[in-house]
Design a protein around this motif. Structure first.
Motif, PDB file in Angstrom:
ATOM      1  N   ALA A  89       0.872  -1.173   0.000  1.00 39.38           N
ATOM      2  CA  ALA A  89       0.000   0.000   0.000  1.00 39.38           C
ATOM      3  C   ALA A  89       0.906   1.219   0.000  1.00 39.38           C
ATOM      4  N   LYS A 100      -3.632   7.317   2.856  1.00 46.47           N
ATOM      5  CA  LYS A 100      -3.101   6.089   2.263  1.00 46.47           C
ATOM      6  C   LYS A 100      -4.092   5.468   1.309  1.00 46.47           C
ATOM      7  N   THR A 101      -3.563   4.574   0.457  1.00 44.53           N
ATOM      8  CA  THR A 101      -4.381   3.798  -0.476  1.00 44.53           C
ATOM      9  C   THR A 101      -4.846   2.533   0.226  1.00 44.53           C
ATOM     10  N   ARG A 102      -5.715   1.825  -0.427  1.00 43.92           N
ATOM     11  CA  ARG A 102      -6.091   0.487   0.031  1.00 43.92           C
ATOM     12  C   ARG A 102      -4.897  -0.443  -0.191  1.00 43.92           C
ATOM     13  N   ALA A 110      -3.567   1.854  -7.708  1.00 47.02           N
ATOM     14  CA  ALA A 110      -4.554   2.723  -7.067  1.00 47.02           C
ATOM     15  C   ALA A 110      -4.037   4.150  -7.126  1.00 47.02           C
ATOM     16  N   SER A 111      -4.973   5.088  -7.082  1.00 46.09           N
ATOM     17  CA  SER A 111      -4.613   6.506  -7.105  1.00 46.09           C
ATOM     18  C   SER A 111      -4.941   7.146  -5.767  1.00 46.09           C
ATOM     19  N   LEU A 112      -4.111   8.096  -5.380  1.00 48.10           N
ATOM     20  CA  LEU A 112      -4.313   8.857  -4.150  1.00 48.10           C
ATOM     21  C   LEU A 112      -4.112  10.325  -4.505  1.00 48.10           C
TER      22      LEU A 112
END
Length: 158
Positions: A89, A100-102, A110-112
């Motif tokens: 993550a 934080k991301t998953r 994933a995008s943050l």
């Protein structure tokens, strides 16, 4: 005889030339099934938010690499890609921010999207002690211009 030859040319060569021209146009326009070819893995999620700058984060076992390590204050979308063999993550902490991301399985992205103020941020993997194994780096925010660089961990992995 000349009339027969002209008729033969019109009936056989004419349609062949037209079909060849059409095929050439379709190839030039990129016709096809719109699957993009190439990779079978899913593309990274996009932020869809105008005015943000993208920073790519490559996560492997147990390293983390940023496409930029010095940024100007502003809005950023961190696109984290797990290129490792373990779950990872992305967490960004500093200057009063912690997001934080998953947890991502191998191959996932994933995008943050985050607004960064001037300061120093710690970027790391919060999964099962990965940070202590060297899966961390530092991000500096300040000034007016983004600079390309490479934020790498000091670890050599295992």
């Amino acid at each position: 005889m000349a009339t027969t030859l002209r008729t033969c040319v019109r009936r056989t060569v004419g349609p062949g030339l037209a079909a060849g021209a059409l095929a050439g146009i379709l190839v030039a326009c990129g016709g096809g099934d719109d699957n993009g070819g190439g990779s079978s893995s899913s593309p990274p999620e996009q932020s869809g938010k105008p005015g943000t700058t993208q920073v790519d984060v490559k996560m492997t076992d147990f390293k983390m690499q940023l496409s930029k390590s010095t940024l100007a204050a502003g809005d950023y979308t961190f696109v984290a890609k797990n290129d490792g063999h373990h779950d990872h993550a992305l967490e960004i902490e500093g200057s009063g921010t912690e997001q934080k991301t998953r947890t991502l399985e191998p191959g996932e992205s994933a995008s943050l999207t985050i607004t960064l103020k001037d300061g120093t941020y710690e970027v790391y993997c919060p999964v099962d002690g990965h940070k202590d194994m060297g899966m961390k780096t530092e991000l500096t925010v300040g000034g007016t211009a983004s600079q390309s660089g490479t934020g790498k961990t000091d670890s050599n992995g295992y």
